[in-house]
Design an enzyme around this catalytic site. Structure first.
Site, mmCIF file in Angstrom:
data_model
loop_
_atom_site.group_PDB
_atom_site.id
_atom_site.type_symbol
_atom_site.label_atom_id
_atom_site.label_comp_id
_atom_site.label_asym_id
_atom_site.label_seq_id
_atom_site.Cartn_x
_atom_site.Cartn_y
_atom_site.Cartn_z
ATOM 1 N N GLY A 9 1.323 -1.211 -0.103
ATOM 2 C CA GLY A 9 -0.155 0.226 -0.027
ATOM 3 C C GLY A 9 1.160 1.278 0.139
ATOM 4 N N ASN A 118 -0.076 -0.567 13.126
ATOM 5 C CA ASN A 118 -0.234 -0.038 13.981
ATOM 6 C C ASN A 118 -1.225 -0.802 14.875
ATOM 7 O OD1 ASN A 118 1.636 2.004 14.928
ATOM 8 N ND2 ASN A 118 0.856 3.150 13.510
ATOM 9 N N ARG A 149 9.749 13.334 12.920
ATOM 10 C CA ARG A 149 8.536 15.004 12.685
ATOM 11 C C ARG A 149 8.849 15.526 13.737
ATOM 12 N NH1 ARG A 149 4.244 10.302 12.879
ATOM 13 N NH2 ARG A 149 4.075 10.134 10.318
ATOM 14 N N HIS A 173 4.935 4.363 20.340
ATOM 15 C CA HIS A 173 4.212 4.701 19.463
ATOM 16 C C HIS A 173 2.751 5.226 18.703
ATOM 17 C CE1 HIS A 173 4.427 6.545 14.776
ATOM 18 N NE2 HIS A 173 4.046 5.090 14.550
#
Ligand code: NAI
Length: 304
Positions: A9, A118, A149, A173
């Site tokens: 994906g 996840n 980030r 996470h």
């Protein structure tokens, strides 16, 4: 070197692109959707052709082709929709990941495995336990992305080159991630020299929330996770021994046992060669503890 990416994906194809652009090896993209991995492979090969890179990317729906892989990246599963937390994905993705573990057992039991699906920490635990694998060779990518980030926000606030920024993000996470301002620096000078306490608080909050913002704007995070995985693969493959945040199975480190959570690790040819235990203060330890509790709650619901 053969790297198999399970799930072609948005993130899986970005992993393939990033690993091949770094010339880390040949890539096999696997997916259950007919045509998708083949199409992604063609597109990436066309980019590599123009760059004169000879890594070959293949797409397939046949798991048998993963035989002989030195690396397997598990990135199949559903992603968050706006408003969801990563934990909301647990039930669906645990079933997908269990199925994938059976395939890995059959064809690539001894590979290095990086879990991306996840919720990252509980699913890394699920893979280690399902495969009865070594904790040095099976790990999760989550903190590496949170770190990208955090670094980007530090640059925005200070205006200093990203190249000079050293930082660390640990813990879950997810909702209890812990950007470590105290252990971050710019050009070797502590970050606290450059920012106020209020800016520090904002940096931490923004780092926690930014993924949800990207998802609400474009539906998924894609490029930075692909890059983060390839950084981990590269450190192991080239025995660079880089210190990176990794979701690792703890056996006494930080006072915890039998749980996967983000901690600073040395990644080299042996995989996780060392877990670095830094001395956290009371506030930092509280966040890590909440992260561990949250992952443990999720693990309890998994039938392993
Ligand atoms: P996507 O929906 O674009 O791709 C997932 C792919 O997995 C689909 O092509 C689907 O057909 C495939 N798939 C499902 N079951 C499969 C199976 N049994 N075998 C092979 N392929 C299978 O999702 P996207 O955006 O690529 O995200 C994938 C996962 O990565 C999500 O769980 C997402 O939350 C997670 N993620 C984790 C990050 C991290 O830092 N750990 C960062 C970004 C995403």
């Amino acid at each position: 070197m053969k790297i198999t990416v399970i799930g072609a994906g948005r993130v899986g194809s970005s992993v393939a692109l990033n690993c091949s652009m770094r010339e880390l090896g040949d890539i096999l993209l696997l997916d259950i959707v007919q045509g998708l991995p083949q199409g992604e492979a063609m597109d990436i090969n066309h980019q590599l052709a123009e760059r004169g890179i000879d890594c070959i990317v293949q797409g397939s729906n046949n798991y048998q082709e993963m035989k002989g892989s030195e690396f397997v990246v598990v990135v199949a599963g559903v992603g968050r929709k706006p408003g969801m937390t990563r934990m909301d994905l647990l039930k669906t993705n645990a079933e997908i990941v269990k199925d994938i573990c059976n395939k890995i057992k059959s064809y690539a039991q001894n590979s290095n495995i990086i879990v991306v699906t996840n919720p990252l920490d509980p699913l890394t635990y699920l893979v280690i336990k399902s495969l009865e694998g070594q904790r040095t060779k099976i790990m999760g990518m989550g903190g590496m992305l949170d770190l990208s980030r955090f670094k980007d926000h530090i640059r925005t606030v200070t205006g200093i080159s990203r190249d000079s920024i050293q930082a660390m993000v640990i813990s879950e996470h997810g909702e209890n991630m812990l950007p470590l301002v105290r252990f971050s620096s710019i050009g070797g000078i502590p970050l606290s020299h450059f920012i106020t306490a209020e800016q520090s608080e904002n940096l931490i909050n923004k780092t926690k929330k930014i993924a949800a913002e990207v998802i609400s704007l474009k539906g998924a995070t894609v490029y930075a996770p692909g890059n983060a995985v390839s950084t981990m693969v590269e450190s192991i493959l080239k025995n660079k021994r880089t210190i990176l945040p990794v979701s690792a199975l703890l056996e006494g480190e930080y006072g915890y046992n039998d749980v996967c959570i983000g901690v600073p690790c040395v990644l080299g040819s042996e995989g996780i060669e060392r877990i670095i235990e830094i001395k956290l203060n009371e506030d930092e330890m509280k966040v890590l503890d909440l992260g561990v509790q949250s992952v443990r709650e999720a693990i309890k619901t998994l039938s392993i």
